[in-house]
Motif scaffolding. Structure first.
Motif, PDB file in Angstrom:
ATOM      1  N   GLY A  90     -43.024 110.402 -47.735  1.00  0.00           N
ATOM      2  CA  GLY A  90     -43.291 111.511 -46.817  1.00  0.00           C
ATOM      3  C   GLY A  90     -44.423 112.430 -47.269  1.00  0.00           C
ATOM      4  O   GLY A  90     -44.579 113.523 -46.724  1.00  0.00           O
ATOM      5  N   LYS A  91     -45.232 111.988 -48.240  1.00  0.00           N
ATOM      6  CA  LYS A  91     -46.282 112.852 -48.774  1.00  0.00           C
ATOM      7  C   LYS A  91     -47.251 113.318 -47.675  1.00  0.00           C
ATOM      8  O   LYS A  91     -47.603 114.475 -47.615  1.00  0.00           O
ATOM      9  CB  LYS A  91     -47.080 112.121 -49.875  1.00  0.00           C
ATOM     10  N   SER A  92     -47.659 112.386 -46.808  1.00  0.00           N
ATOM     11  CA  SER A  92     -48.645 112.759 -45.776  1.00  0.00           C
ATOM     12  C   SER A  92     -48.019 113.644 -44.702  1.00  0.00           C
ATOM     13  O   SER A  92     -48.620 114.652 -44.304  1.00  0.00           O
ATOM     14  CB  SER A  92     -49.249 111.517 -45.117  1.00  0.00           C
ATOM     15  N   PHE A 117     -55.298 110.955 -50.669  1.00  0.00           N
ATOM     16  CA  PHE A 117     -56.091 110.056 -51.523  1.00  0.00           C
ATOM     17  C   PHE A 117     -56.539 108.808 -50.753  1.00  0.00           C
ATOM     18  O   PHE A 117     -57.698 108.427 -50.788  1.00  0.00           O
ATOM     19  CB  PHE A 117     -55.261 109.578 -52.728  1.00  0.00           C
ATOM     20  N   ASP A 118     -55.572 108.148 -50.104  1.00  0.00           N
ATOM     21  CA  ASP A 118     -55.903 106.866 -49.461  1.00  0.00           C
ATOM     22  C   ASP A 118     -56.993 107.028 -48.399  1.00  0.00           C
ATOM     23  O   ASP A 118     -57.870 106.176 -48.259  1.00  0.00           O
ATOM     24  CB  ASP A 118     -54.657 106.240 -48.831  1.00  0.00           C
ATOM     25  N   THR A 119     -56.928 108.137 -47.651  1.00  0.00           N
ATOM     26  CA  THR A 119     -57.929 108.370 -46.603  1.00  0.00           C
ATOM     27  C   THR A 119     -59.313 108.543 -47.244  1.00  0.00           C
ATOM     28  O   THR A 119     -60.310 107.984 -46.767  1.00  0.00           O
ATOM     29  CB  THR A 119     -57.553 109.631 -45.786  1.00  0.00           C
ATOM     30  N   PHE A 126     -59.418  99.325 -56.919  1.00  0.00           N
ATOM     31  CA  PHE A 126     -58.727 100.365 -56.141  1.00  0.00           C
ATOM     32  C   PHE A 126     -58.397 101.553 -57.043  1.00  0.00           C
ATOM     33  O   PHE A 126     -58.618 102.707 -56.681  1.00  0.00           O
ATOM     34  CB  PHE A 126     -57.447  99.805 -55.495  1.00  0.00           C
ATOM     35  N   ARG A 127     -57.874 101.281 -58.238  1.00  0.00           N
ATOM     36  CA  ARG A 127     -57.481 102.370 -59.153  1.00  0.00           C
ATOM     37  C   ARG A 127     -58.703 103.170 -59.621  1.00  0.00           C
ATOM     38  O   ARG A 127     -58.611 104.371 -59.860  1.00  0.00           O
ATOM     39  CB  ARG A 127     -56.721 101.807 -60.368  1.00  0.00           C
ATOM     40  N   ARG A 128     -59.829 102.490 -59.757  1.00  0.00           N
ATOM     41  CA  ARG A 128     -61.058 103.190 -60.150  1.00  0.00           C
ATOM     42  C   ARG A 128     -61.479 104.176 -59.052  1.00  0.00           C
ATOM     43  O   ARG A 128     -61.764 105.340 -59.312  1.00  0.00           O
ATOM     44  CB  ARG A 128     -62.173 102.168 -60.412  1.00  0.00           C
ATOM     45  N   THR A 187     -49.352  98.336 -44.127  1.00  0.00           N
ATOM     46  CA  THR A 187     -50.614  98.860 -44.662  1.00  0.00           C
ATOM     47  C   THR A 187     -50.552  99.024 -46.175  1.00  0.00           C
ATOM     48  O   THR A 187     -51.445  99.591 -46.780  1.00  0.00           O
ATOM     49  CB  THR A 187     -50.946 100.237 -44.052  1.00  0.00           C
ATOM     50  N   ARG A 188     -49.431  98.557 -46.773  1.00  0.00           N
ATOM     51  CA  ARG A 188     -49.250  98.765 -48.220  1.00  0.00           C
ATOM     52  C   ARG A 188     -49.155  97.427 -48.941  1.00  0.00           C
ATOM     53  O   ARG A 188     -48.097  96.805 -48.989  1.00  0.00           O
ATOM     54  CB  ARG A 188     -47.990  99.593 -48.466  1.00  0.00           C
ATOM     55  N   PRO A 189     -50.283  96.997 -49.546  1.00  0.00           N
ATOM     56  CA  PRO A 189     -50.307  95.671 -50.165  1.00  0.00           C
ATOM     57  C   PRO A 189     -49.208  95.452 -51.203  1.00  0.00           C
ATOM     58  O   PRO A 189     -48.706  94.338 -51.340  1.00  0.00           O
ATOM     59  CB  PRO A 189     -51.685  95.599 -50.836  1.00  0.00           C
ATOM     60  N   ALA A 223     -40.240 101.934 -62.915  1.00  0.00           N
ATOM     61  CA  ALA A 223     -41.353 102.019 -63.874  1.00  0.00           C
ATOM     62  C   ALA A 223     -42.135 103.329 -63.709  1.00  0.00           C
ATOM     63  O   ALA A 223     -42.743 103.813 -64.659  1.00  0.00           O
ATOM     64  CB  ALA A 223     -42.291 100.833 -63.685  1.00  0.00           C
ATOM     65  N   ARG A 224     -42.093 103.900 -62.493  1.00  0.00           N
ATOM     66  CA  ARG A 224     -42.922 105.075 -62.230  1.00  0.00           C
ATOM     67  C   ARG A 224     -42.163 106.395 -62.309  1.00  0.00           C
ATOM     68  O   ARG A 224     -42.784 107.460 -62.308  1.00  0.00           O
ATOM     69  CB  ARG A 224     -43.505 104.964 -60.826  1.00  0.00           C
ATOM     70  N   GLU A 225     -40.850 106.310 -62.347  1.00  0.00           N
ATOM     71  CA  GLU A 225     -40.040 107.520 -62.222  1.00  0.00           C
ATOM     72  C   GLU A 225     -40.434 108.610 -63.229  1.00  0.00           C
ATOM     73  O   GLU A 225     -40.538 109.783 -62.877  1.00  0.00           O
ATOM     74  CB  GLU A 225     -38.559 107.183 -62.369  1.00  0.00           C
TER      75      GLU A 225
END
Ligand code: S3P
Length: 178
Positions: A19-21, A38-40, A62-64, A123-125, A142-144
């Motif tokens: 729900g960030k956007s 960011f993605d936009t 992408f990360r760069r 839209t999310r690879p 892994a991200r928590e």
């Protein structure tokens, strides 16, 4: 950020489809601030979609791009910034988050994230293909710890964008729970 000071910007972090956007747009419109995602910004820079960047150039590229965009957007004032779901877990990300930034983790379970992402379309690879729930569960685990570095955590499963924007407004003016 010193308690009681208004932040220069709000940074929303959290898993894909947390729900960030939607929260970010709502919050920005209430504050009369800009909203940046960011993605936009990455799409605009690369001139192609996130899926195309992943498939044609790879995740490292992408990360760069994501890191470049973060560096720029995290210096804006009067701006609500929605990061990408993977950005907080990249090395060095949190070093870009200055004291005058109020960071908020929108917390969501893998099952709800996967359900919402499916409704929104592919839209999310990183959520494409089979075993999506298993992959989302492993990724979130892994991200928590990186999401937990945000100053505040809000439940984005039980509450919708309007309520979450309300809560963030209260936190900004020092009336919310910490
Ligand atoms: C990603 C999340 C996406 C987008 C890209 C990678 C991730 O952003 O940046 O597909 O690694 O979790 P959202 O969180 O806005 O879906």
């Amino acid at each position: 950020m010193v308690n009681g000071d208004m932040p220069e910007r709000v940074l929303l972090v959290g898993f894909m489809a947390s729900g960030k956007s939607s929260v970010g747009k709502e919050l920005a419109s209430r504050l009369g601030w800009d909203f940046e995602d960011f993605d936009t910004a990455i799409k605009a820079r690369a001139g192609k979609s996130v899926s195309q960047i992943f498939s044609e150039d790879g995740e490292a590229e992408f990360r760069r791009l994501e890191s470049d965009v973060a560096e720029e957007l995290l210096t804006r004032s009067n701006t609500v910034v929605a990061s990408g779901g993977g950005w907080p877990a990249q090395p060095g990300s949190w070093k870009m988050v200055t004291e005058d930034t109020m960071s908020v983790w929108l917390q969501v379970s893998p099952a709800v994230a996967v359900g919402r992402a499916a409704e929104e379309g592919g839209t999310r690879p990183l959520l494409d293909g089979g075993d999506v729930l298993d992959r989302a569960t492993a990724l979130l685990l892994a991200r928590e710890a990186s999401y937990r570095r945000a100053r505040y955590t809000l439940d984005s499963e039980q509450y919708g964008p309007l309520e979450l924007a309300d809560e963030i407004m209260k936190l900004m003016t020092g009336q919310g729970k910490t």
